[in-house]
Design a protein around this motif. Structure first.
Motif: not given
Length: 367
Positions: A188-214
């Motif tokens: 609620e009230g947030k600007r949503i940053i979406l990361m779609p795709g099956r959870l797989s090492r090469w799909k980039g979810q770890e990089a997404f979390l690191q990016m979100m921290a920054k």
């Protein structure tokens, strides 16, 4: 035309969904559409939309699949199709071994689609043995030329097309949005940053979390949403991601929602969609899907994913593997209003027209 498509199964995934959508469109145009597969949850939809389904075990990555060559030859002889279109390697082997022993004057035209940048092996080379080959992006097209002995004039690049009735700026209703916020009140009230795709090492979810921290250091009003489930037997990867989320202090800043069949609505509610695969993707379907829904996209400038972004939203391109630059770009996109455009060649109608043109050209040459 009578057109037979052959693929391993009809459960889920981009190839399967694309096959069902293409079958629906050609059936609606009056062609006789048939799909051969081992079955799956999408068969009922396929049949309801006008395509005949023939169940056959063409999915096993095993020498036992060679036992299907004679039944396939018998089937093709009985059906007398104009075109057989193979979309995966095991079915391609079965069909090609059956097809090559049929009389050249009466056998159907043989077409394959390279849906990926397959390993360069004799096993994968079967995809290049068809009379006509379709590549799903420019990078796949070049990959075929670089690695397989396929005459350039036999290859046609046709992007995987989106269904505009599913992916459009009206994909997210107010009712859907209200239901989402009730289920996940932290959005609620947030600007949503979406990361779609099956959870797989090469799909980039770890990089997404690191990016979100920054990103949160710059934009404290954002919230990350990860849509997708782990692959079978790889559920432990979700645990690793949750541990990384905790380590980065993002427990209340990133939500994992698992597998969803309403991804188009998520594009509608998101401010930015991210594509952060660690290697070149053959196509990167989430990029044009998001653009078609009017959602800005940030993606690494490589592979098939960059092709639709270069065509429709160049502002979202980011230097590959530069997480700091990615966070900076997302921040910039949040602060600026952009026009988003997706060329018609990324829509289903163009894919259907282009594929039928390949069929007709092949049949004309055979005649």
């Amino acid at each position: 035309m009578k057109i037979v498509q052959v693929l391993p199964a009809l459960n889920s995934g981009g190839v399967e969904r694309g096959t069902v959508e293409f079958a629906r469109e050609i059936a609606a145009q009056g062609h006789h559409s048939i799909v051969v597969s081992s079955g799956g949850r999408m068969v009922d939809q396929l049949v309801a939309e006008g395509t005949e389904h023939i169940e056959m075990p063409v999915h096993k990555k095993s020498l036992s699949s060679l036992l299907q060559v004679r039944p396939m030859r018998k089937l093709l002889t009985e059906l007398k199709p104009d075109i057989v279109h193979v979309r995966s390697r095991i079915p391609a082997w079965i069909v090609w071994l059956a097809w090559r022993k049929m009389p050249p004057s009466t056998r159907p035209g043989l077409v394959s689609t390279f849906h990926g940048m397959y390993s360069v092996t004799p096993y994968s080379a079967i995809m290049g043995k068809a009379e006509r080959v379709i590549s799903i992006s420019d990078c796949v097209h070049q990959y075929i030329l670089d690695n397989y002995d396929v005459p350039p004039e036999n290859i046609t690049r046709i992007y995987r097309g989106l269904d505009p009735s599913a992916f459009n700026p009206r994909a997210c209703s107010e009712q859907w949005r209200a239901t989402l916020l009730k289920q996940y009140p932290e959005l609620e009230g947030k600007r949503i940053i979406l990361m779609p795709g099956r959870l797989s090492r090469w799909k980039g979810q770890e990089a997404f979390l690191q990016m979100m921290a920054k990103l949160i250091e710059r934009e404290p009003g954002v919230h990350g949403v990860v849509v997708g489930a782990a692959e079978a037997n790889k559920e432990h990867y979700l645990d690793e991601l949750l541990q990384l989320r905790d380590k980065l202090g993002l427990n209340d800043k990133v939500t994992f929602v698992g597998h969803r069949s309403d991804i188009q609505a998520f594009y509608g509610v998101a401010d930015i969609t991210c594509h952060m695969s660690s290697k070149s993707e053959p196509f990167g379907r989430t990029v044009p899907e998001a653009l078609a829904c009017g959602c800005a996209v940030a993606a690494y400038n490589r592979g098939g994913a960059s092709e639709s972004l270069n065509a429709g939203f160049q502002q979202g391109l980011v230097e590959p593997d530069n997480i700091a630059a990615f966070a900076s770009r997302v921040s910039d996109l949040l602060r600026t209003k952009y026009d988003i455009y997706l060329p018609k060649e990324f829509y289903l109608e163009s894919q259907v027209q282009g594929t039928l043109a390949v069929y007709e050209s092949l049949l004309q040459q055979k005649r």
